[in-house]
Design an enzyme around this catalytic site. Structure first.
Site, PDB file in Angstrom:
ATOM      1  N   ASP A 159       0.866  -1.167   0.000  1.00 25.91           N
ATOM      2  CA  ASP A 159       0.000   0.000   0.000  1.00 25.91           C
ATOM      3  C   ASP A 159       0.906   1.222   0.000  1.00 25.91           C
ATOM      4  O   ASP A 159       1.899   1.255   0.727  1.00 25.91           O
ATOM      5  CB  ASP A 159      -0.841  -0.014   1.284  1.00 25.91           C
ATOM      6  CG  ASP A 159      -2.254   0.484   1.061  1.00 25.91           C
ATOM      7  OD1 ASP A 159      -2.388   1.564   0.475  1.00 25.91           O
ATOM      8  OD2 ASP A 159      -3.201  -0.187   1.502  1.00 25.91           O
ATOM      9  N   ASP A 214      -3.079   4.641  -2.532  1.00 25.06           N
ATOM     10  CA  ASP A 214      -4.162   5.193  -1.735  1.00 25.06           C
ATOM     11  C   ASP A 214      -4.672   6.510  -2.344  1.00 25.06           C
ATOM     12  O   ASP A 214      -3.876   7.347  -2.758  1.00 25.06           O
ATOM     13  CB  ASP A 214      -3.597   5.466  -0.332  1.00 25.06           C
ATOM     14  CG  ASP A 214      -4.662   5.751   0.708  1.00 25.06           C
ATOM     15  OD1 ASP A 214      -5.458   4.849   0.992  1.00 25.06           O
ATOM     16  OD2 ASP A 214      -4.669   6.878   1.241  1.00 25.06           O
ATOM     17  N   GLU A 238      -6.558   3.603  -5.963  1.00 23.86           N
ATOM     18  CA  GLU A 238      -7.870   3.843  -5.360  1.00 23.86           C
ATOM     19  C   GLU A 238      -8.412   5.159  -5.894  1.00 23.86           C
ATOM     20  O   GLU A 238      -7.762   6.202  -5.802  1.00 23.86           O
ATOM     21  CB  GLU A 238      -7.740   3.907  -3.830  1.00 23.86           C
ATOM     22  CG  GLU A 238      -9.100   3.970  -3.142  1.00 23.86           C
ATOM     23  CD  GLU A 238      -9.012   4.415  -1.679  1.00 23.86           C
ATOM     24  OE1 GLU A 238      -9.955   4.162  -0.934  1.00 23.86           O
ATOM     25  OE2 GLU A 238      -8.011   5.044  -1.284  1.00 23.86           O
ATOM     26  N   HIS A 249     -10.631  -3.026   4.085  1.00 21.41           N
ATOM     27  CA  HIS A 249     -10.434  -2.638   5.489  1.00 21.41           C
ATOM     28  C   HIS A 249     -11.239  -1.395   5.860  1.00 21.41           C
ATOM     29  O   HIS A 249     -11.080  -0.880   6.954  1.00 21.41           O
ATOM     30  CB  HIS A 249      -8.950  -2.358   5.709  1.00 21.41           C
ATOM     31  CG  HIS A 249      -8.477  -1.206   4.867  1.00 21.41           C
ATOM     32  ND1 HIS A 249      -8.386  -1.280   3.491  1.00 21.41           N
ATOM     33  CD2 HIS A 249      -8.116   0.061   5.194  1.00 21.41           C
ATOM     34  CE1 HIS A 249      -7.994  -0.114   3.020  1.00 21.41           C
ATOM     35  NE2 HIS A 249      -7.821   0.724   4.021  1.00 21.41           N
ATOM     36  N   ASP A 250     -12.045  -0.879   4.935  1.00 23.46           N
ATOM     37  CA  ASP A 250     -12.740   0.386   5.168  1.00 23.46           C
ATOM     38  C   ASP A 250     -14.232   0.246   5.395  1.00 23.46           C
ATOM     39  O   ASP A 250     -14.955   1.252   5.320  1.00 23.46           O
ATOM     40  CB  ASP A 250     -12.530   1.328   3.976  1.00 23.46           C
ATOM     41  CG  ASP A 250     -11.147   1.959   3.983  1.00 23.46           C
ATOM     42  OD1 ASP A 250     -10.546   2.067   5.060  1.00 23.46           O
ATOM     43  OD2 ASP A 250     -10.670   2.334   2.896  1.00 23.46           O
TER      44      ASP A 250
HETATM   45  C1  GLC Z   1      -8.047   5.321   1.874  1.00 21.69           C
HETATM   46  C2  GLC Z   1      -7.801   4.162   2.809  1.00 21.69           C
HETATM   47  C3  GLC Z   1      -8.335   4.507   4.166  1.00 21.69           C
HETATM   48  C4  GLC Z   1      -7.629   5.749   4.666  1.00 21.69           C
HETATM   49  C5  GLC Z   1      -7.734   6.902   3.669  1.00 21.69           C
HETATM   50  C6  GLC Z   1      -6.756   8.004   3.999  1.00 21.69           C
HETATM   51  O1  GLC Z   1      -9.394   5.512   1.631  1.00 21.69           O
HETATM   52  O2  GLC Z   1      -8.327   2.985   2.281  1.00 21.69           O
HETATM   53  O3  GLC Z   1      -8.183   3.445   5.072  1.00 21.69           O
HETATM   54  O4  GLC Z   1      -8.155   6.142   5.895  1.00 21.69           O
HETATM   55  O5  GLC Z   1      -7.446   6.490   2.366  1.00 21.69           O
HETATM   56  O6  GLC Z   1      -5.445   7.583   3.777  1.00 21.69           O
END
Ligand code: GLC
Ligand code: CA
Length: 537
Positions: free
Chosen positions: A97, A202, A255, A314-315
């Site tokens: 990540d 991310d 993402e 994980h979110d």
């Molecule tokens: C992404 C991650 C999340 C995190 C956010 C800020 O959405 O998946 O877990 O809190 O970015 O980094």
């Protein structure tokens, strides 16, 4: 020929909650190494590690204090190198990540940047306060954070504000500064040289702020039109691609916040990301509407040639609790989701524990919850005098800790995750839902995943084949995968009620999540029933 990421199943590990090797209640890298044989046995071909870098954990690793050092809670760089070596020996790829939109406020760059004269000042986004008519200081614009509150925090050291799209402990990097871009390239080369296969980037489409003008008001993230999927972002990613990703043949999954089909296509077709990770089918809803899920899945499958296929990360919530029924139809709904996951077109992602049908956690009150998003949302609701039981109930719908409770390995104390006190509550259902039990039970969710992952690897049509959707009643999803060596029809009931199938259920059954297998005269699908037919042409 397919690329490796088209043939393999990717398994996401949330290191803090996967396996604890030393009894401190926190999962770690040696713990992951001890489970590589398990992952191999399950049949996955790659792992994506949520962040393992040094971090003060305001956002559990998504606030990075050093991109090239391992969080001591998780182990050492030597452990990390051993993980890469042991994974390599088993032909498992490792994806890291990478959080480049922001760092932790503990990062050396930010610590230095607090001094206005420092060469690091420009690594971040600083602005002077605005003054109201009465002369009171206000943040430089009206942007709000994804995690509630203003996106700006004043630093006493200079009296200026810095931008943070997430918590105030996650200051945004300034991608207008070429030095920042060079630093990130260095970080990526560091890991690629160590042997990682790629990155999960991310919130990658937010990195470049095209302007700092006021935004139109939104419930969260006011201002996002000024930094979502900007041309500046594309330019930075193209540079990364040409100079780093392509030379290393790296797999880059980005993402994409608020992704549309067109915006994701732009990132992929312009030679930037390998695949984009968007969320339309996961978007927060109170409750679950099968036809909406169906519509979103079909739309993205039709819209893009290749999607990441996933129902969990994980979110958010556990998929069996959200899209299925974790009580009455636990086994059926979890295996229905597995059937979709492994036959839709794209790269399947399994989130740890999904393969045993782990469920949402029965948190009793906010003190059991560690997730910053849940905690700040709760605070906000309380500020508006929402009674605490109601506030808590609302927060449970977006609670990220549902997915973060420790992995359930066996029915011993603490589910075999740790010999100590786990950092987050273990779901009490571990007595029944755990890897050991699941593996031993012939008709279990685990064995269903195991079998289907293997079938996918042996069935070119499920990987490379074209996909064609069939028209069906609203809670039934049906499609065909058509390859040179075979044609398959997948029919799934997304609903907890018996439903009319509406199409021909015939062919040789290669997978079914109910024991009865004579479908010739069957016109209905039972709750969450999922059948895969081979069509003999
Ligand atoms: C992404 C991650 C999340 C995190 C956010 C800020 O959405 O998946 O877990 O809190 O970015 O980094
Ligand atoms: Ca540990």
């Amino acid at each position: 020929m397919n690329k490796w990421w088209q043939d393999r199943v990717i398994y996401q590990i949330y290191p803090r909650s996967f396996c604890d090797s030393n009894g401190d209640g926190i999962g770690d890298i040696p713990g992951i190494i001890s489970k590589l044989d398990y992952l191999k046995e399950l049949g996955v071909g790659a792992i994506w590690l949520s962040p393992v870098y040094t971090s003060p954990n305001y956002d559990f690793g998504y606030d990075v204090a050093d991109y090239t050092a391992i969080n001591p809670e998780y182990g050492t760089m030597a452990d990390m190198k051993r993980l890469l070596k042991e994974a390599g020996r088993r032909d498992l790829k490792v994806i890291m990540d990478l959080v480049m939109n922001h760092t932790s406020d503990q990062h050396g760059w930010f610590q230095a940047a607090r001094d206005p004269k420092s060469g690091y000042r420009d690594y971040y986004i600083w602005r002077k306060p605005k003054l109201s008519k009465s002369g009171k200081e206000k943040p430089p614009n009206n942007w709000t954070s994804f995690f509630t509150g203003s996106a700006w925090t004043r630093d006493d050291r200079s009296g200026e504000y810095y931008l943070h799209l997430f918590t105030k402990h996650q200051p945004d990097l300034n991608f207008h500064n070429p030095k920042v871009i060079e630093e990130i390239k260095k970080v990526m080369r560091f890991w690629l040289d160590l042997g990682v296969a790629g990155f999960r980037c991310d919130v990658i489409n937010l990195i470049y702020k095209q302007s700092l003008a006021n935004g139109k008001h939104q419930l969260i993230a006011t201002g996002s039109e000024h930094y979502t999927s900007t041309t500046g972002c594309h330019a930075v990613l193209q540079q990364f691609n040409q100079e780093v990703w392509q030379p290393y043949d790296a797999f880059i999954i980005g993402e994409i916040q608020n992704g549309t089909i067109n915006s994701v296509r732009d990132f992929v077709e312009h030679n930037e990301l390998t695949v984009g990770l968007a969320f339309e089918h996961m978007i927060l809803k109170l409750g679950y509407a099968p036809q909406k899920t169906k519509r979103a899945l079909v739309k993205w499958q039709r819209g893009l040639d290749w999607n990441p296929v996933f129902f969990e990360n994980h979110d958010g919530m556990r998929s069996v609790s959200r899209f299925g029924n974790d009580k009455k139809f636990h086994q059926q709904s979890a295996t229905m989701l597995a059937s979709l996951l492994l036959t839709l077109r794209g790269t399947p992602f399994i989130y740890q524990g999904q393969e045993i049908g782990m469920t949402n956690a029965p948190f009793a009150n906010i003190t059991q919850v560690k997730d910053i998003v849940s905690r700040s949302a709760y605070k906000l609701l309380r500020k508006f005098f929402i009674p605490s039981p109601i506030a808590f109930k609302l927060v449970m719908y977006l609670c990220r800790d549902h997915a973060r409770t420790p992995m359930q390995w066996n029915n011993q104390a603490k589910a075999g995750f740790t010999t100590g006190e786990p950092w987050l509550m273990v779901n009490p259902n571990y007595q029944k839902i755990n890897v050991e039990h699941e593996k031993a039970e012939g008709t279990s969710i685990w064995n269903f995943y195991h079998r289907l992952i293997k079938l996918r690897s042996q069935t070119p049509a499920w990987r490379q084949g074209k996909i064609k959707f069939l028209s069906t009643p609203k809670n039934i999803l049906a499609f065909e995968r058509i390859g040179e060596s075979g044609q398959y029809r997948i029919v799934v009931n997304l609903d907890s009620n018996k439903r009319k199938a509406g199409i021909n259920l015939a062919g040789q059954v290669v997978s079914s999540n109910y024991s009865q297998s004579n479908y010739d005269h069957l016109r209905h699908l039972r709750p969450y029933e999922a059948i895969i037919f081979k069509i003999n042409s």
